[in-house]
Design a protein around this motif. Structure first.
Motif, PDB file in Angstrom:
ATOM      1  N   SER A 191       0.810  -1.221   0.000  1.00  0.00           N
ATOM      2  CA  SER A 191       0.000   0.000   0.000  1.00  0.00           C
ATOM      3  C   SER A 191       0.840   1.268   0.000  1.00  0.00           C
ATOM      4  CB  SER A 191      -0.924   0.010   1.234  1.00  0.00           C
ATOM      5  OG  SER A 191      -0.157  -0.100   2.430  1.00  0.00           O
ATOM      6  N   LYS A 192       2.164   1.122   0.156  1.00  0.00           N
ATOM      7  CA  LYS A 192       3.052   2.290   0.185  1.00  0.00           C
ATOM      8  C   LYS A 192       4.324   1.982  -0.614  1.00  0.00           C
ATOM      9  CE  LYS A 192       3.363   2.385   4.652  1.00  0.00           C
ATOM     10  NZ  LYS A 192       3.789   2.806   6.015  1.00  0.00           N
ATOM     11  N   ILE A 193       5.026   3.062  -0.991  1.00  0.00           N
ATOM     12  CA  ILE A 193       6.289   2.902  -1.697  1.00  0.00           C
ATOM     13  C   ILE A 193       7.257   3.983  -1.221  1.00  0.00           C
ATOM     14  CG2 ILE A 193       5.582   4.345  -3.664  1.00  0.00           C
ATOM     15  CD1 ILE A 193       7.146   2.350  -5.454  1.00  0.00           C
ATOM     16  N   SER A 194       8.510   3.625  -1.058  1.00  0.00           N
ATOM     17  CA  SER A 194       9.538   4.578  -0.666  1.00  0.00           C
ATOM     18  C   SER A 194      10.752   4.375  -1.566  1.00  0.00           C
ATOM     19  CB  SER A 194       9.925   4.407   0.804  1.00  0.00           C
ATOM     20  OG  SER A 194      10.432   3.096   1.041  1.00  0.00           O
ATOM     21  N   VAL A 195      11.555   5.424  -1.698  1.00  0.00           N
ATOM     22  CA  VAL A 195      12.723   5.379  -2.585  1.00  0.00           C
ATOM     23  C   VAL A 195      13.940   5.913  -1.841  1.00  0.00           C
ATOM     24  CG1 VAL A 195      13.631   5.987  -4.853  1.00  0.00           C
ATOM     25  CG2 VAL A 195      11.158   5.897  -4.496  1.00  0.00           C
ATOM     26  N   GLY A 241      28.725   9.456 -19.132  1.00  0.00           N
ATOM     27  CA  GLY A 241      27.536   8.610 -19.167  1.00  0.00           C
ATOM     28  C   GLY A 241      26.783   8.680 -17.851  1.00  0.00           C
ATOM     29  N   VAL A 242      25.491   8.382 -17.903  1.00  0.00           N
ATOM     30  CA  VAL A 242      24.657   8.306 -16.690  1.00  0.00           C
ATOM     31  C   VAL A 242      23.876   7.006 -16.745  1.00  0.00           C
ATOM     32  CG1 VAL A 242      24.477  10.800 -16.365  1.00  0.00           C
ATOM     33  CG2 VAL A 242      22.794   9.623 -17.792  1.00  0.00           C
ATOM     34  N   ALA A 243      23.694   6.407 -15.603  1.00  0.00           N
ATOM     35  CA  ALA A 243      22.955   5.145 -15.539  1.00  0.00           C
ATOM     36  C   ALA A 243      22.443   4.952 -14.119  1.00  0.00           C
ATOM     37  CB  ALA A 243      23.860   3.976 -15.949  1.00  0.00           C
ATOM     38  N   TYR A 244      21.525   4.011 -13.992  1.00  0.00           N
ATOM     39  CA  TYR A 244      21.070   3.635 -12.651  1.00  0.00           C
ATOM     40  C   TYR A 244      20.848   2.137 -12.626  1.00  0.00           C
ATOM     41  CZ  TYR A 244      16.222   2.872 -14.166  1.00  0.00           C
ATOM     42  OH  TYR A 244      15.093   2.387 -14.781  1.00  0.00           O
ATOM     43  N   GLU A 245      20.949   1.572 -11.464  1.00  0.00           N
ATOM     44  CA  GLU A 245      20.551   0.189 -11.250  1.00  0.00           C
ATOM     45  C   GLU A 245      19.869   0.127  -9.891  1.00  0.00           C
ATOM     46  OE1 GLU A 245      24.318  -2.066  -9.235  1.00  0.00           O
ATOM     47  OE2 GLU A 245      24.409  -1.770 -11.410  1.00  0.00           O
ATOM     48  N   GLY A 246      19.026  -0.846  -9.728  1.00  0.00           N
ATOM     49  CA  GLY A 246      18.312  -0.884  -8.461  1.00  0.00           C
ATOM     50  C   GLY A 246      17.606  -2.192  -8.218  1.00  0.00           C
ATOM     51  N   HIS A 247      17.058  -2.290  -7.051  1.00  0.00           N
ATOM     52  CA  HIS A 247      16.241  -3.440  -6.689  1.00  0.00           C
ATOM     53  C   HIS A 247      15.207  -2.964  -5.672  1.00  0.00           C
ATOM     54  CE1 HIS A 247      19.026  -3.427  -3.262  1.00  0.00           C
ATOM     55  NE2 HIS A 247      18.095  -4.093  -2.605  1.00  0.00           N
ATOM     56  N   SER A 248      14.267  -3.816  -5.400  1.00  0.00           N
ATOM     57  CA  SER A 248      13.232  -3.461  -4.435  1.00  0.00           C
ATOM     58  C   SER A 248      12.944  -4.649  -3.534  1.00  0.00           C
ATOM     59  CB  SER A 248      11.949  -3.014  -5.156  1.00  0.00           C
ATOM     60  OG  SER A 248      11.410  -4.082  -5.917  1.00  0.00           O
ATOM     61  N   ASP A 249      12.489  -4.348  -2.344  1.00  0.00           N
ATOM     62  CA  ASP A 249      11.987  -5.386  -1.446  1.00  0.00           C
ATOM     63  C   ASP A 249      10.754  -4.827  -0.749  1.00  0.00           C
ATOM     64  OD1 ASP A 249      12.950  -3.726   0.658  1.00  0.00           O
ATOM     65  OD2 ASP A 249      14.894  -4.699   0.543  1.00  0.00           O
ATOM     66  N   ILE A 250      10.063  -5.681  -0.042  1.00  0.00           N
ATOM     67  CA  ILE A 250       8.824  -5.268   0.607  1.00  0.00           C
ATOM     68  C   ILE A 250       8.853  -5.684   2.064  1.00  0.00           C
ATOM     69  CG2 ILE A 250       7.652  -7.372  -0.170  1.00  0.00           C
ATOM     70  CD1 ILE A 250       5.047  -5.733  -0.239  1.00  0.00           C
ATOM     71  N   GLU A 251       8.389  -4.802   2.899  1.00  0.00           N
ATOM     72  CA  GLU A 251       8.327  -5.073   4.331  1.00  0.00           C
ATOM     73  C   GLU A 251       7.089  -4.391   4.899  1.00  0.00           C
ATOM     74  OE1 GLU A 251      11.012  -4.545   8.412  1.00  0.00           O
ATOM     75  OE2 GLU A 251      11.635  -3.638   6.522  1.00  0.00           O
ATOM     76  N   LEU A 259      17.910   2.654  -5.364  1.00  0.00           N
ATOM     77  CA  LEU A 259      18.535   2.951  -6.644  1.00  0.00           C
ATOM     78  C   LEU A 259      19.979   3.396  -6.452  1.00  0.00           C
ATOM     79  CD1 LEU A 259      15.704   4.974  -8.447  1.00  0.00           C
ATOM     80  CD2 LEU A 259      16.220   2.535  -8.650  1.00  0.00           C
ATOM     81  N   LYS A 260      20.856   2.865  -7.270  1.00  0.00           N
ATOM     82  CA  LYS A 260      22.234   3.321  -7.339  1.00  0.00           C
ATOM     83  C   LYS A 260      22.370   4.206  -8.568  1.00  0.00           C
ATOM     84  CE  LYS A 260      24.665  -0.446  -4.984  1.00  0.00           C
ATOM     85  NZ  LYS A 260      25.737  -1.481  -5.126  1.00  0.00           N
ATOM     86  N   LEU A 261      22.821   5.438  -8.349  1.00  0.00           N
ATOM     87  CA  LEU A 261      22.984   6.395  -9.447  1.00  0.00           C
ATOM     88  C   LEU A 261      24.448   6.436  -9.854  1.00  0.00           C
ATOM     89  CD1 LEU A 261      20.730   9.328  -8.162  1.00  0.00           C
ATOM     90  CD2 LEU A 261      20.073   7.245  -9.393  1.00  0.00           C
TER      91      LEU A 261
END
Length: 365
Positions: A191-195, A241-251, A259-261
């Motif tokens: 029900s929520k999301i954070s970054v 160059g610019v890029a990002y990589e990331g992952h998500s988990d839920i708790e 996100l890694k910038l």
């Protein structure tokens, strides 16, 4: 989950139509699911609707109503989906402030065949899919499969309704147990999301081809390793160059996006000619690198919980990245156009001041 029923003969007459027994079969017959109070109360969801998604939406059952006659199609009262929804609405407490769940019937049929010594064998196949509704979308959650068998004597049909009802109950119980256990751990139920962000500033070895942006490590001419093209009229060129990589988990129902910038330059694609080997030209190339870093700060501002959909946050982030990259390309071109690739010293000084001011707002200067 499989259920097997073998019940003793029952008294009373045909349940398929009120007031008629087997000897006076009416022109139509239906199966009416009798409501009951279930032993559990949902605390995480309610059943918003029931959808009939069977491949063949024929009558729910094919029954032997008279031993000397072939099977006849018999449907649930009002149709499969309305009958099951009506049964659930009358049997299960519904709190509409909870998550709305859609029940899809993907398989549903009950078939009877002649058994030994005049007995009638029945087999029920029931597959239910449960979806959660969120942000006006219907998202697949979990599936349940229930099979049941029974044997009855001719003329005694109460077991038919009971088997269907008990299989539906088991499907609801399966959903209830799943929701109680997994509601805080399943992404489609969040029900929520954070970054959170992490800027990669790793200092690579001298032999590495990559230099990550680090405000405490400005560029040097040693970072420009590519051979300069003879036909190019410019003194130097950087390949940032610019890029990002990331992952998500839920708790506990909250999706955490991490996100890694990355802002970097490639040594093997950046070059300088001897004529450009001076501090003024190096500053011009450093400003291209700074502009790339500022673009990722803009990307960071764009990617916030208010801009992200719980259902499609990955696509949202990718869209913001593409839009950021497009804006970065335009600004890099504007910088070169206005400074005439560094030749216009007045314009270069103006850009230096502007870029430094922006870097300071992000603590990068």
């Amino acid at each position: 989950m499989k259920l097997f029923f073998r019940l003793l003969p029952l008294s009373l007459c045909l349940l398929l139509a009120a007031g008629f027994g087997p000897a006076t079969l009416p022109d139509y017959a239906v199966i009416t699911l009798q409501p009951e109070t279930l032993s559990f109360t949902p605390t995480e969801y309610y059943i918003e609707s029931v959808q009939d998604k069977r491949t063949q939406r024929d009558a729910f059952a094919s029954l032997i109503l008279r031993p000397d006659k072939p099977t006849v199609p018999v449907d649930l009262d009002g149709g499969t989906a309305p009958a099951i929804y009506r049964y659930i609405a009358r049997s299960l407490k519904q709190n509409r402030s909870l998550r709305p769940i859609v029940l899809r019937i993907t398989v549903g049929n009950l078939t009877e065949t002649a058994g030994p010594k005049g007995a009638i064998n029945g087999r029920l196949n029931l597959s239910l899919a449960f979806d959660v509704k969120r942000e006006d979308e219907q998202l697949s959650l979990v599936t349940y499969q229930g099979n049941a068998r029974y044997q009855r004597p001719p003329g005694q049909t109460q077991v038919i309704e009971k088997v269907i009802r008990q299989s539906v109950n088991e499907g609801l119980r399966f959903l209830n147990n799943f929701m109680n256990k997994e509601s805080g751990n399943v992404p489609v139920l969040a029900s929520k999301i954070s970054v959170t962000f992490d800027n990669v500033t790793t200092r690579t070895s001298a032999s590495s081809d990559t230099v990550f942006y680090d405000p405490d490590r400005p560029l040097t001419w040693d970072d420009f390793r590519a051979p300069p093209p003879a036909a190019n009229r410019y003194a130097a060129q950087i390949m940032p160059g610019v890029a990002y990589e990331g992952h998500s988990d839920i708790e506990k129902g909250n999706i955490h996006v991490k996100l890694k910038l990355k802002v970097f330059m490639l040594k093997s694609q950046s070059w300088v000619k001897p004529v450009g080997h001076n501090d003024y030209a190096l500053n011009h190339e450093q400003r291209h690198f700074d502009i790339s870093r500022l673009a990722m700060e803009d990307f960071r501002k764009r990617v916030n919980p208010d801009s992200l959909s719980l259902n499609d946050y990955n696509s949202n982030i990718q869209y913001q990245y593409i839009d950021t990259y497009r804006a970065l390309s335009l600004r890099q071109q504007q910088y070169d156009d206005e400074t005439n690739h560094g030749i216009n010293q007045t314009a270069q000084a103006r850009w230096n001041t502007q870029i430094d001011a922006e870097l300071r707002t992000f603590g990068l200067k």
